[in-house]
Design an enzyme around this catalytic site. Sequence first.
Site, PDB file in Angstrom:
ATOM      1  CE  LYS A   1      38.046  34.482  29.301  1.00  0.00           C
ATOM      2  NZ  LYS A   1      38.381  33.498  28.562  1.00  0.00           N
TER       3      LYS A   1
ATOM      4  CG  PHE B   1      48.780  29.227  36.780  1.00  0.00           C
ATOM      5  CD1 PHE B   1      49.408  28.217  37.619  1.00  0.00           C
ATOM      6  CD2 PHE B   1      47.499  29.354  37.310  1.00  0.00           C
ATOM      7  CE1 PHE B   1      48.800  27.549  38.472  1.00  0.00           C
ATOM      8  CE2 PHE B   1      47.019  28.813  38.269  1.00  0.00           C
ATOM      9  CZ  PHE B   1      47.603  27.835  39.033  1.00  0.00           C
TER      10      PHE B   1
ATOM     11  CE1 TYR C   1      38.726  37.220  32.215  1.00  0.00           C
ATOM     12  CE2 TYR C   1      37.932  37.235  34.643  1.00  0.00           C
ATOM     13  CZ  TYR C   1      38.658  36.778  33.448  1.00  0.00           C
ATOM     14  OH  TYR C   1      39.157  35.453  33.542  1.00  0.00           O
TER      15      TYR C   1
END
Length: 339
Positions: free
Chosen positions: A153, A11, A149
């Site tokens: 990161k 996206f 997650y």
Amino acid sequence: MRHLITGGAGFIGSHLAEALLKRGDEVFVLDDLSTGSVENIRHLKSHERFHYFFDSITNKQMLAELVDESDIVFHLAAAVGVRLIVESPVRTLETNVYGTQLVLDAASKKKKLVVTASTSEVYGKSDKVPFHEDADLVLGATTMSRWSYAASKALDEFLALSYWKERKQPVIVVRLFNTVGPRQIGRYGMVLPNFVRQALDGAPITIFGTGLQSRCFCDVRDTIESILRLVGTESAVGEVINVGSDEEISIEGLARVVKKRTNSESAITYIPYDQAYEPGFEDMQRRVPALTKLQKLTGFRPATPLTEIVDRVVAHFQEKAGKELPAAATRSSSATASV
Ligand code: UDP
């Protein structure tokens, strides 16, 4: 200039590719379509300055070649979306940590600037809003897979900053806050495309939890503008920068806005977190970026109003639905839309 976008069929990556082509630059996209889609870049494929490579960033030879061809590497390939993370924690960790290390390693051989995408998730459960880049990160237990997650990161950020510190490999870390716009899909849990699709289908709009949790939604065009300004700013190198909007809205408020902008009859329903995600799921209550650093570095801050963003997403879904319907049905649905 020539650029590599890992995850360029995703996206955000596809919008970045479009913006770079518009500037007159050359774009190489490396994407294995694990979460991206060829549909996102179909309109770019015939462009003479656009080159698409279907492969994983773990193909070191391909990665090295494309890095070599490029002036700047935009590293957007990652496992994203809370649902995907909860369902596939191994993939999250592997893609995010190993993948980023490979990209940094390849780039560091020729000292090519790497812009790496991090996330507001790294602030975790912190309640010190707005979140400043140098604030403490407050993550939950390792037994809760959602935090894998944020941890992956955060490790990406440590890696990037270490390459800069130790090897003088230029990096810019952008912490992206909820980015939305056309082409984002709801499959991986993202709230706005889910709400819009539900509202247009007349299906219940599903709020997870109380709906009092809030977010700030940033138009993807503003995200891209911020990133492009940052790569043109020498003092952004070696820095971590929040990129997002600071217009805050509760998820319940968002459901109401979507219902209104689509003229939908959909009911608004509430689903407990443990049914929506996993037992014991912990959500972030508020997530607001401090934008002082972005503004100081670039003179820009995202400001597209939420209603405009929602309208663009709605228009995208309607256009897509029109394309998928047979010609006769398309005529009648566009007639309905224009009433
Ligand atoms: N959410 C929701 N309904 C959905 C999808 C998400 O209520 O169909 C909630 C989710 O629990 C979170 C917020 O909307 O509180 C934003 O979710 P998203 O996954 O888009 O982004 P996050 O901010 O969690 O990364």
